[in-house]
Design a protein around this motif. Structure first.
Motif, short mmCIF file in Angstrom:
data_model
loop_
_atom_site.label_atom_id
_atom_site.label_comp_id
_atom_site.label_asym_id
_atom_site.label_seq_id
_atom_site.Cartn_x
_atom_site.Cartn_y
_atom_site.Cartn_z
N MET A 80 0.81 -1.21 0.00
CA MET A 80 0.00 0.00 0.00
C MET A 80 0.85 1.27 0.00
O MET A 80 0.51 2.26 -0.66
N ASP A 81 1.95 1.24 0.71
CA ASP A 81 2.82 2.43 0.73
C ASP A 81 3.38 2.69 -0.67
O ASP A 81 3.42 3.84 -1.13
N ALA A 82 3.85 1.63 -1.33
CA ALA A 82 4.38 1.79 -2.69
C ALA A 82 3.28 2.26 -3.64
O ALA A 82 3.52 3.08 -4.53
N LEU A 83 2.08 1.73 -3.47
CA LEU A 83 0.96 2.12 -4.34
C LEU A 83 0.65 3.60 -4.17
O LEU A 83 0.44 4.32 -5.16
N GLU A 84 0.64 4.06 -2.92
CA GLU A 84 0.38 5.48 -2.66
C GLU A 84 1.45 6.35 -3.35
O GLU A 84 1.15 7.39 -3.95
N ARG A 85 2.71 5.95 -3.24
CA ARG A 85 3.78 6.73 -3.86
C ARG A 85 3.63 6.77 -5.38
O ARG A 85 3.81 7.83 -6.01
N LYS A 86 3.31 5.65 -6.01
CA LYS A 86 3.16 5.61 -7.46
C LYS A 86 2.00 6.49 -7.92
O LYS A 86 2.11 7.23 -8.91
N ILE A 87 0.87 6.43 -7.19
CA ILE A 87 -0.29 7.25 -7.58
C ILE A 87 0.04 8.73 -7.44
O ILE A 87 -0.33 9.56 -8.30
N SER A 88 0.77 9.08 -6.36
CA SER A 88 1.15 10.49 -6.17
C SER A 88 2.07 10.96 -7.29
O SER A 88 1.94 12.09 -7.80
N GLN A 89 3.00 10.11 -7.69
CA GLN A 89 3.91 10.46 -8.78
C GLN A 89 3.16 10.64 -10.10
O GLN A 89 3.44 11.57 -10.87
N ILE A 90 2.20 9.75 -10.35
CA ILE A 90 1.40 9.87 -11.57
C ILE A 90 0.59 11.16 -11.56
O ILE A 90 0.48 11.87 -12.57
N ALA A 91 0.02 11.49 -10.40
CA ALA A 91 -0.77 12.73 -10.29
C ALA A 91 0.11 13.96 -10.55
O ALA A 91 -0.33 14.91 -11.21
N GLU A 92 1.33 13.95 -10.05
CA GLU A 92 2.24 15.08 -10.29
C GLU A 92 2.56 15.21 -11.78
O GLU A 92 2.60 16.32 -12.32
N ILE A 93 2.78 14.08 -12.43
CA ILE A 93 3.08 14.10 -13.87
C ILE A 93 1.90 14.66 -14.65
O ILE A 93 2.06 15.49 -15.55
N GLU A 94 0.67 14.23 -14.28
CA GLU A 94 -0.52 14.72 -14.99
C GLU A 94 -0.72 16.22 -14.76
O GLU A 94 -1.12 16.94 -15.68
#
Length: 295
Positions: free
Chosen positions: A81-95
């Motif tokens: 879950m921690d890794a998933l949160e980080r990946k989603i945050s990174q994707i949101a920043e890119i978008e």
């Protein structure tokens, strides 16, 4: 201390329900080259293993293999879950950055996020991480075992090399005595040859004869070659006694010694000195073969 570049170490260890086998093979090479054969879930440990190897191995081709045998590792996958949160945050920043520049990105789906590294992990309760740590700790001990084997073989190599350098030094002592007698032999041979060639009644002054003898003796003088060979031998003794990786420098010295021995043979005007030069070359060639395995 001289170290050998060849070595082998292997061990099988177990921790809980897990069993693994490490193997390390070391062969001679011009520099340091490490090849790792690890399970996919251990690939992130590659840089750490290379650093551990480089602490004790400065030269050689090293292959490290890790295998799991009869292990009961649960390979079912679960979300980190921690890794998933980080990946989603990174994707949101890119978008957000793309939108700021007027670029509309396609919506990211869950099917695209799941394959990202670290989102899905295998093993129950993170047991793969525990297993990896235990295996890496075991590998450190195995590297020390490999290094001890290379040191032990290096001690045997050191005795062989020292004996060969001692033999070269002894041959040079013999060469010095031959050089001292060579000038007189050249003078006698030249005088006999001139007397054969001169017609009855002809004469060649002693001064001219001595001049010719001196010229030929200078061309046949191998004192400089012997002095340089002695200097190389002294340098080799110093290198053998150092704690550095000296294999390449010793090999360079052996190449230089071979050149000097070739020159000595080419300039020799006596059978005895020529034979000694051939013995010298043979010993140097044997030396160079042994040096191919020195770190």
């Amino acid at each position: 201390m001289i170290k050998s570049m060849t070595g082998f170490a292997s061990r099988q260890q177990a921790s809980g329900c897990h069993t693994w086998i490490w193997e390390i093979r070391s062969l001679n090479a011009r520099g340091f080259d490490a090849r790792l054969r690890l399970p996919d879930w251990m690939e992130s440990s590659d840089p750490l293993i290379r650093r551990e190897l480089a602490k004790t191995i400065r030269r050689g081709s090293v292959t490290v293999t890790a295998r799991l045998r009869d292990c009961a590792v649960d390979m079912t996958e679960r979300l980190d879950m921690d890794a998933l949160e980080r990946k989603i945050s990174q994707i949101a920043e890119i978008e957000a950055i793309a939108l700021k520049h007027g670029v509309q990105l396609a919506r990211t789906s869950a099917a695209e996020i799941l394959p990202l590294r670290g989102v899905l992990i295998s093993g129950e309760d993170g047991n793969l991480e525990v297993l990896r740590d235990a295996m890496l700790e075991d590998l450190r001990d195995l590297i020390a075992e490999l290094d001890k084997g290379r040191c032990d073989e290096g001690q045997a190599l050191e005795r062989i090399l020292t004996g060969q350098f001692d033999r070269i030094d002894g041959l040079l002592d013999s060469a010095v005595g031959m050089v001292d007698a060579c000038g007189q032999q050249i003078s006698e041979n030249l005088r006999d040859k001139i007397e054969e060639l001169l017609a009855p009644g002809d004469a060649l002054g002693d001064a001219r004869l001595e001049q010719e003898v001196a010229l030929i003796a200078a061309k046949a003088d191998v004192t400089e070659e012997i002095d340089r060979l002695r200097a190389h031998v002294r340098s080799a003794y110093d290198l053998i006694g150092s704690d550095d990786a000296v294999g390449r420098r010793l090999d360079f010295l052996a190449q230089e010694m071979n050149r000097e021995a070739n020159t000595l043979c080419a300039k020799s005007h006596s059978f005895e000195l020529s034979r000694l030069g051939l013995d010298l070359k043979a010993t140097i060639n044997q030396l160079r073969e042994q040096l191919q395995n020195v770190e």
